[in-house]
Each structure stands twice: as structure tokens, then as C-alpha cells.
Design a protein around this motif. Structure first.
Motif, PDB file in Angstrom:
ATOM      1  N   ASP A  12       0.734  -1.473   0.232  1.00 33.59           N
ATOM      2  CA  ASP A  12       0.304   0.143  -0.020  1.00 33.59           C
ATOM      3  C   ASP A  12       0.838   1.644   0.019  1.00 33.59           C
ATOM      4  OD1 ASP A  12       0.506   0.987   2.539  1.00 33.59           O
ATOM      5  OD2 ASP A  12      -0.881  -0.714   3.285  1.00 33.59           O
ATOM      6  N   ALA A  13       0.123   1.918  -0.305  1.00 37.73           N
ATOM      7  CA  ALA A  13       1.056   4.042  -0.600  1.00 37.73           C
ATOM      8  C   ALA A  13       1.676   4.430   0.893  1.00 37.73           C
ATOM      9  CB  ALA A  13       0.245   4.768  -1.419  1.00 37.73           C
ATOM     10  N   GLN A  14       1.137   3.854   1.759  1.00 43.38           N
ATOM     11  CA  GLN A  14       1.874   4.041   3.022  1.00 43.38           C
ATOM     12  C   GLN A  14       2.937   3.711   3.443  1.00 43.38           C
ATOM     13  OE1 GLN A  14      -1.534   3.297   2.996  1.00 43.38           O
ATOM     14  NE2 GLN A  14      -2.628   5.244   2.929  1.00 43.38           N
ATOM     15  N   SER A  15       3.281   2.356   2.985  1.00 44.16           N
ATOM     16  CA  SER A  15       4.413   1.334   3.751  1.00 44.16           C
ATOM     17  C   SER A  15       5.709   2.476   3.185  1.00 44.16           C
ATOM     18  CB  SER A  15       4.824   0.279   2.736  1.00 44.16           C
ATOM     19  OG  SER A  15       4.516   0.105   0.939  1.00 44.16           O
ATOM     20  N   VAL A  16       5.854   3.095   1.902  1.00 51.33           N
ATOM     21  CA  VAL A  16       6.554   3.838   1.521  1.00 51.33           C
ATOM     22  C   VAL A  16       7.309   4.698   1.549  1.00 51.33           C
ATOM     23  CG1 VAL A  16       7.472   5.068  -1.365  1.00 51.33           C
ATOM     24  CG2 VAL A  16       5.080   3.315  -1.600  1.00 51.33           C
ATOM     25  N   PRO A  17       6.665   5.534   2.290  1.00 49.97           N
ATOM     26  CA  PRO A  17       7.739   6.702   3.039  1.00 49.97           C
ATOM     27  C   PRO A  17       8.100   6.043   4.175  1.00 49.97           C
ATOM     28  CG  PRO A  17       5.455   7.023   3.094  1.00 49.97           C
ATOM     29  CD  PRO A  17       5.104   6.290   1.874  1.00 49.97           C
ATOM     30  N   LEU A  18       7.625   4.694   4.539  1.00 45.70           N
ATOM     31  CA  LEU A  18       7.998   3.878   5.438  1.00 45.70           C
ATOM     32  C   LEU A  18       9.323   3.486   5.070  1.00 45.70           C
ATOM     33  CD1 LEU A  18       8.401   3.106   8.381  1.00 45.70           C
ATOM     34  CD2 LEU A  18       7.216   0.629   7.985  1.00 45.70           C
ATOM     35  N   VAL A  19      10.215   2.619   4.497  1.00 49.65           N
ATOM     36  CA  VAL A  19      10.767   2.102   4.039  1.00 49.65           C
ATOM     37  C   VAL A  19      12.103   3.708   3.302  1.00 49.65           C
ATOM     38  CG1 VAL A  19      10.373   1.955   1.376  1.00 49.65           C
ATOM     39  CG2 VAL A  19      12.239   0.507   2.498  1.00 49.65           C
ATOM     40  N   ARG A  20      11.320   4.880   3.030  1.00 45.72           N
ATOM     41  CA  ARG A  20      12.023   5.882   2.163  1.00 45.72           C
ATOM     42  C   ARG A  20      12.977   5.902   3.913  1.00 45.72           C
ATOM     43  NH1 ARG A  20      10.551   9.709  -1.708  1.00 45.72           N
ATOM     44  NH2 ARG A  20      11.041  11.068  -0.097  1.00 45.72           N
ATOM     45  N   GLY A  21      12.007   6.214   4.864  1.00 43.82           N
ATOM     46  CA  GLY A  21      12.462   6.665   6.055  1.00 43.82           C
ATOM     47  C   GLY A  21      13.949   5.928   6.554  1.00 43.82           C
ATOM     48  N   LEU A  22      13.313   4.551   6.976  1.00 50.17           N
ATOM     49  CA  LEU A  22      14.440   3.860   7.230  1.00 50.17           C
ATOM     50  C   LEU A  22      15.952   3.873   6.765  1.00 50.17           C
ATOM     51  CD1 LEU A  22      12.609   1.032   7.809  1.00 50.17           C
ATOM     52  CD2 LEU A  22      13.553   2.208   9.872  1.00 50.17           C
ATOM     53  N   LEU A  23      15.933   3.999   5.175  1.00 43.19           N
ATOM     54  CA  LEU A  23      16.699   3.607   4.623  1.00 43.19           C
ATOM     55  C   LEU A  23      18.031   4.913   4.391  1.00 43.19           C
ATOM     56  CD1 LEU A  23      18.828   2.542   2.280  1.00 43.19           C
ATOM     57  CD2 LEU A  23      16.882   3.649   0.241  1.00 43.19           C
ATOM     58  N   ARG A  24      17.207   6.388   4.409  1.00 39.12           N
ATOM     59  CA  ARG A  24      17.474   7.942   4.022  1.00 39.12           C
ATOM     60  C   ARG A  24      18.681   8.009   5.970  1.00 39.12           C
ATOM     61  NH1 ARG A  24      17.482  12.459   2.184  1.00 39.12           N
ATOM     62  NH2 ARG A  24      15.528  12.113   0.798  1.00 39.12           N
ATOM     63  N   GLN A  25      18.486   6.907   7.009  1.00 36.96           N
ATOM     64  CA  GLN A  25      18.172   7.132   8.134  1.00 36.96           C
ATOM     65  C   GLN A  25      19.706   6.852   8.510  1.00 36.96           C
ATOM     66  OE1 GLN A  25      15.704   6.466  11.531  1.00 36.96           O
ATOM     67  NE2 GLN A  25      15.045   8.675  11.310  1.00 36.96           N
ATOM     68  N   ILE A  40      19.794   7.413  -4.373  1.00 38.31           N
ATOM     69  CA  ILE A  40      19.346   6.100  -3.738  1.00 38.31           C
ATOM     70  C   ILE A  40      17.983   5.831  -3.381  1.00 38.31           C
ATOM     71  CG2 ILE A  40      20.200   4.474  -2.212  1.00 38.31           C
ATOM     72  CD1 ILE A  40      22.766   5.196  -2.162  1.00 38.31           C
ATOM     73  N   VAL A  41      17.140   7.285  -2.622  1.00 34.01           N
ATOM     74  CA  VAL A  41      16.079   6.850  -1.813  1.00 34.01           C
ATOM     75  C   VAL A  41      15.231   7.341  -3.181  1.00 34.01           C
ATOM     76  CG1 VAL A  41      14.406   8.513  -0.344  1.00 34.01           C
ATOM     77  CG2 VAL A  41      16.556   8.272   0.404  1.00 34.01           C
ATOM     78  N   LEU A  42      15.476   7.804  -3.841  1.00 35.08           N
ATOM     79  CA  LEU A  42      14.004   8.264  -4.952  1.00 35.08           C
ATOM     80  C   LEU A  42      14.266   7.198  -6.107  1.00 35.08           C
ATOM     81  CD1 LEU A  42      12.292  10.027  -6.747  1.00 35.08           C
ATOM     82  CD2 LEU A  42      14.122  11.275  -7.876  1.00 35.08           C
ATOM     83  N   ALA A  43      15.353   6.420  -6.144  1.00 32.71           N
ATOM     84  CA  ALA A  43      15.393   5.510  -6.695  1.00 32.71           C
ATOM     85  C   ALA A  43      14.909   4.168  -5.951  1.00 32.71           C
ATOM     86  CB  ALA A  43      17.270   4.507  -7.055  1.00 32.71           C
ATOM     87  N   LEU A  44      14.947   3.609  -4.694  1.00 27.32           N
ATOM     88  CA  LEU A  44      14.080   2.652  -3.905  1.00 27.32           C
ATOM     89  C   LEU A  44      12.244   3.330  -4.243  1.00 27.32           C
ATOM     90  CD1 LEU A  44      13.773   0.691  -2.177  1.00 27.32           C
ATOM     91  CD2 LEU A  44      14.126   2.739  -0.084  1.00 27.32           C
ATOM     92  N   THR A  45      12.491   5.068  -3.635  1.00 27.08           N
ATOM     93  CA  THR A  45      10.801   5.057  -4.476  1.00 27.08           C
ATOM     94  C   THR A  45       9.586   4.871  -5.078  1.00 27.08           C
ATOM     95  OG1 THR A  45      11.339   7.124  -2.895  1.00 27.08           O
ATOM     96  CG2 THR A  45       9.112   7.134  -4.191  1.00 27.08           C
TER      97      THR A  45
END
Length: 143
Positions: A12-25, A40-45
Motif C-alpha cells: 500500500d502507498a503508506q509503506s513507501v514513506p516508511l521504507v524511505r525513512g529507514l533507508l535515509r536514516q 538512492i532514496v528516489l530510486a527506492l521510491t
């Protein structure tokens, strides 16, 4: 220092910001440059958005991240029907406003982009990005 993690996320769409935040941190903790983090974060998105948009009724997908001093390697695995990357890449360019530019964007943002069928019938996208510049050759002056 190495950081590695695996997360299983709902499709679902709510999962994308979660994994983006984990990777960014994780990347910020390793003091990766801001531009590389953003790429990298944009490619993952894009990879995750493709799963959310195209994976169908499957309930979850998996993101594996492995970061060391030299390389960030990300794998996004889903159980969707997949697609033929070569066929899509060979299609004539479409109007960017119609969407469908995610593959080109991912290719431009990372050093290696790979699509493959998984042993369990899923489909995997692999993104790799170097975290350090390639050493430049120095020309030695004669004498």
C-alpha cells in the motif's frame, strides 16, 4: 561500518514513506553525501511505487538493504506478475505526463539496475549505488 536490514511491507502507498525513512536514516548515519542519499532514496521510491501500483492483490513485499563503506545495494522483492524489462526499454518514448518513466529514472539514479525472477516465483529489482567516487587516474608528467 555496515548496515543491513530487511523489512516486509504491506502493498500500500503508506509503506513507501516508511521504507524511505529507514533507508535515509541509515545512509545519514553512515555520513553518505546528501546528493547520493537523495538519488538512492528516489530510486527506492520508484521501485516501491511500482510494486504498489502493479503487484496486484498480493499482501506484502520485501525490501533488503545492505550498505557498506563502498556500496548501497537494495533488493525489492514482490510476488506480482512481473514484466519484460527489455521489451519495456525498447518501446518508443511516451509522454512523460502519462507516467511510465520510473525505469528510466531508476536507471539514471543508480550505477546498476537489474530485474530478475526469484526462485520462489516472485520478481526482484536490484539497485546498486556506489557511495564513493571512483578514483581518478593521475597523469604523471615525464621526467
Amino acid at each position: 561500518m555496515n548496515i543491513a536490514f530487511t523489512v516486509r511491507l504491506p502493498v500500500d502507498a503508506q509503506s513507501v514513506p516508511l521504507v524511505r525513512g529507514l533507508l535515509r536514516q541509515a545512509l545519514e548515519h553512515l555520513e553518505v553525501t546528501r546528493i547520493r542519499i537523495d538519488e538512492i532514496v528516489l530510486a527506492l521510491t520508484e521501485a516501491c511505487a511500482n510494486v504498489v501500483q502493479h503487484a496486484g492483490e498480493h499482501e506484502e513485499y520485501q525490501v533488503d538493504v545492505d550498505i557498506d563503506d563502498q556500496l548501497c545495494r537494495i533488493s525489492v522483492l514482490d510476488q506480482g506478475h512481473g514484466f519484460d524489462f527489455e521489451q519495456v526499454a525498447a518501446e518508443p518514448p511516451r509522454n512523460p505526463l502519462d507516467g511510465g518513466r520510473g525505469l528510466l529514472l531508476m536507471r539514471a539514479l543508480v550505477d546498476r539496475l537489474d530485474f530478475r525472477a526469484d526462485e520462489d516465483g516472485g520478481h526482484r529489482v536490484i539497485l546498486e549505488k556506489r557511495l564513493v567516487d571512483e578514483p581518478k587516474l593521475r597523469l604523471l608528467s615525464p621526467g
